[in-house]
Motif scaffolding. Sequence first.
Motif, PDB file in Angstrom:
ATOM      1  N   HIS A  95      36.214  50.833  35.883  1.00 64.33           N
ATOM      2  CA  HIS A  95      35.942  50.309  34.546  1.00 64.33           C
ATOM      3  C   HIS A  95      37.152  50.548  33.643  1.00 64.33           C
ATOM      4  O   HIS A  95      37.790  51.598  33.703  1.00 64.33           O
ATOM      5  CB  HIS A  95      34.717  50.995  33.935  1.00 64.33           C
TER       6      HIS A  95
ATOM      7  N   GLY B 219      30.346  42.437  27.180  1.00 66.73           N
ATOM      8  CA  GLY B 219      30.454  43.891  27.225  1.00 66.73           C
ATOM      9  C   GLY B 219      29.977  44.507  28.514  1.00 66.73           C
ATOM     10  O   GLY B 219      29.963  45.722  28.660  1.00 66.73           O
TER      11      GLY B 219
ATOM     12  N   TYR C  18      38.257  50.101  29.471  1.00 72.06           N
ATOM     13  CA  TYR C  18      37.827  49.827  28.104  1.00 72.06           C
ATOM     14  C   TYR C  18      39.035  49.935  27.182  1.00 72.06           C
ATOM     15  O   TYR C  18      39.721  50.958  27.172  1.00 72.06           O
ATOM     16  CB  TYR C  18      36.768  50.830  27.640  1.00 72.06           C
TER      17      TYR C  18
ATOM     18  N   ALA D 293      30.469  53.710  33.885  1.00 66.38           N
ATOM     19  CA  ALA D 293      30.419  52.855  32.697  1.00 66.38           C
ATOM     20  C   ALA D 293      30.195  53.707  31.452  1.00 66.38           C
ATOM     21  O   ALA D 293      29.422  54.668  31.462  1.00 66.38           O
ATOM     22  CB  ALA D 293      29.300  51.833  32.835  1.00 66.38           C
TER      23      ALA D 293
ATOM     24  N   GLU E 275      38.343  39.904  30.751  1.00 71.37           N
ATOM     25  CA  GLU E 275      37.528  40.573  29.744  1.00 71.37           C
ATOM     26  C   GLU E 275      36.066  40.227  29.949  1.00 71.37           C
ATOM     27  O   GLU E 275      35.703  39.072  30.178  1.00 71.37           O
ATOM     28  CB  GLU E 275      37.957  40.148  28.346  1.00 71.37           C
TER      29      GLU E 275
ATOM     30  N   GLN F  72      35.911  45.318  27.157  1.00 69.79           N
ATOM     31  CA  GLN F  72      35.743  45.832  28.507  1.00 69.79           C
ATOM     32  C   GLN F  72      36.375  44.847  29.491  1.00 69.79           C
ATOM     33  O   GLN F  72      36.196  43.632  29.377  1.00 69.79           O
ATOM     34  CB  GLN F  72      34.266  46.019  28.824  1.00 69.79           C
TER      35      GLN F  72
ATOM     36  N   TYR G  56      37.557  43.919  33.763  1.00 70.45           N
ATOM     37  CA  TYR G  56      37.296  44.177  35.172  1.00 70.45           C
ATOM     38  C   TYR G  56      38.365  43.489  36.004  1.00 70.45           C
ATOM     39  O   TYR G  56      39.008  42.539  35.563  1.00 70.45           O
ATOM     40  CB  TYR G  56      35.906  43.692  35.573  1.00 70.45           C
TER      41      TYR G  56
END
Length: 753
Positions: free
Chosen positions: A660, A624, A662, A713, A620, A586, A588
């Motif tokens: 978000h 998570g 991923y 999310a 990262e 994940q 940001y």
Amino acid sequence: MKLLKFLFLSVIVIATGANAQESENARQMGHTDQNKFRQMKDLLATPNESRTASGAPGYAYTQQKVNYVMDIRLDEANNRIYGEEKITYHNNSKDHLEYLWLQLDQNMRAKNSKTPDITTETFNAPFNGPQVFTNANLKDRFDGGFKIEYVKNDDGTDLSHHINQTMMRINLSKPLAPGEVFKFQIKWWYNINDINVDGGRSGLETFPDGNNNYTIAQFYPRLCVYDNVEGWQNMQFWGRSEFALEFGDFEVKITVPADHILEATGDLQNPKDVLTREQQKRFNQARKSFTDPVFIVTQEEAEINEKGRSTKTKTWHFKADQVRDFAFASSRKYIWDAMAVNINGRAVMAISLYPKEGNPLWEEHSTRVVANTLEEYSKLTFDYPYSKAVSVHSERQGMEYPMICFNYGRPNPDGSYDERTKRGMIGVITHEIGHNFFPMIVNSDERQWTWMDEGLNSFVETLAELDYDPNFFTGNLPKDIVPYMGGDQSHISPIMSQGDYVHQFGPNAYTKPAAGLYMLRHTIMGPELFDYAFRTYSQRWMFKHPTPADFFRTMEDASAMDLDWFWRGWFYTTDYTDIGVKEVKQYYLTDQPTERAMKIAELYNMNLEDYKDRLVYYAEAEDGTVPNDAKSVEDFDVLNNYLESLPDEERSKLVKAPKHFYQVTYEKPGGLVMPIIVELTYEDGSKEREMYPAQIWRYNEHEVTKVYRTDKAITRIVVDPDLETADVDTTNNAWPKQVQKSEFDKFKDKVRG
């Protein structure tokens, strides 16, 4: 932006230099193309003027025709069949034939048959009870097999022939030229086997009251197929792999006791000679009843009839055009009902024959299942061309012939039955009636490729059963074959194997092909593309002899889909599906330089402060989750300023920047490539589906990555949530990973429990 491009190119240059030696080693070693998506030109026959590259018959396609005129007598006192036949063989090929080959299928039950000799035996009969021990060790072998009285030319002179087990060669005095016709005749008899004692695909069933139920097939010497693929298809019949037959016209007269009710392939020519006026009246009523079956012979009438023993006989006369075989059923115990089925404006008769031992289950379902099967198969293939389809009840049979089949599914003596018995009966009737389409009309070579009739038929059967009962357990869905696919590889054969030597014959020839086609329709191609292509194949090869290549090529030709990867993996190998989630990262957005950015800046002697108004970083989330101090997209003036600088037309095409990110790595421990079906669950409980075509594995068949950009999310990722791809290990299908048993482990626990 120029700086970022420079950094990207620098990284590429460094990576290329680091792998230079490895690339040089690869060049020196060399390799062949083993990509899962390579074309199947190494496996399929070269197209020609008989069978085209599109999968259609070519302009030079030919096939033989064989006509039969037969007189058959059922000797009830001695349980024998006596027969005489006149055969007219049309050589439509471009070849000169030096001999003809006929099938003598009953010879597998002859006393000198080699069929028992190829079966491995173990001495365990005493543990199975005295009856099993007696049958295995004390009983004299049944005296079956054809007793050929003569083989003659059309003029009555003897015709040279030679019998090799289940095959008979007719030695022609001169080669049969293209376009010529050869006529000859055979007289024979044989003892009818008891299917509950001696086994067999046809024979008799004896009831405690002394009556018999005769379900008779493979009862006459019949021509082998001669074509431009195999030449003569004269592989011996060992009892399992079924039949390759030519189309032709039949005229058959069958003499049986006068109190018998009889049905057969073809149309009855003399109803006034064999039916009462009341029976004729009722059958005419059935021709107009499209909702409920009409009884031609009621149970009460059948129970009265079975108590007698007529010493007289009746001869039933049938004709059938353009069929590949002939079978019949006869007994004085039969209840007889029928109804009409509307096949695109044409009335076809759905008919059932059954002793009272089949009720109440048979009168409730049999004829209705026949009707449903004809309707559903016609939708997916072609309009059923024959005048009728008949389901006959026999305790332990499930076997098909043109217009008639023999089916099990017997209630308890008190008439009660459980759901399993009901489901088994509905399933076998659907399956055997469905065989009228495959292979009785789409006439594949069953002796060579069992799956082409059993597998294709089992697939359409599945759709018909679900139409009859949406909750029907078919056993042919991808999730149903997981235990087989994940089993011991030493006891699994590729689908593309000749039927006599495959391991696990049922899953190999029936369920795996059916599940694969269901997967193609439901998951890979979609119903619209699949149905059009499947219908094209069915109609191209009506009343012809297709091969696997014709099927594979037509499905691609009519859909514009390259399916070589699927045929190669699912049909030619024993590989299995196993796709899972390997890793989820994940990310940001942030306005602070990340460790990676600082290392690159140091490498190129850059001062990142000089570019703070031009760069956006991503980091990262190690645990998570997104840190509380992570920046939202709206906080980045540099990004917003760039977007505002774009022309209105370009800016209108952009979506709102997500919060978000991923990066998901999917792995494929299994050997098969398949689409990746993903279900994403968000923090608010909503769900979303994505499906990536199998071609996603084309560059790396071991793992691939996808990036998901979202405002919400993601709390859970599941691969193949509905078990559409026969994934043998579902323990790696979800993130976050949960301790769960795979479908295969669940099956093993069920068996052990």
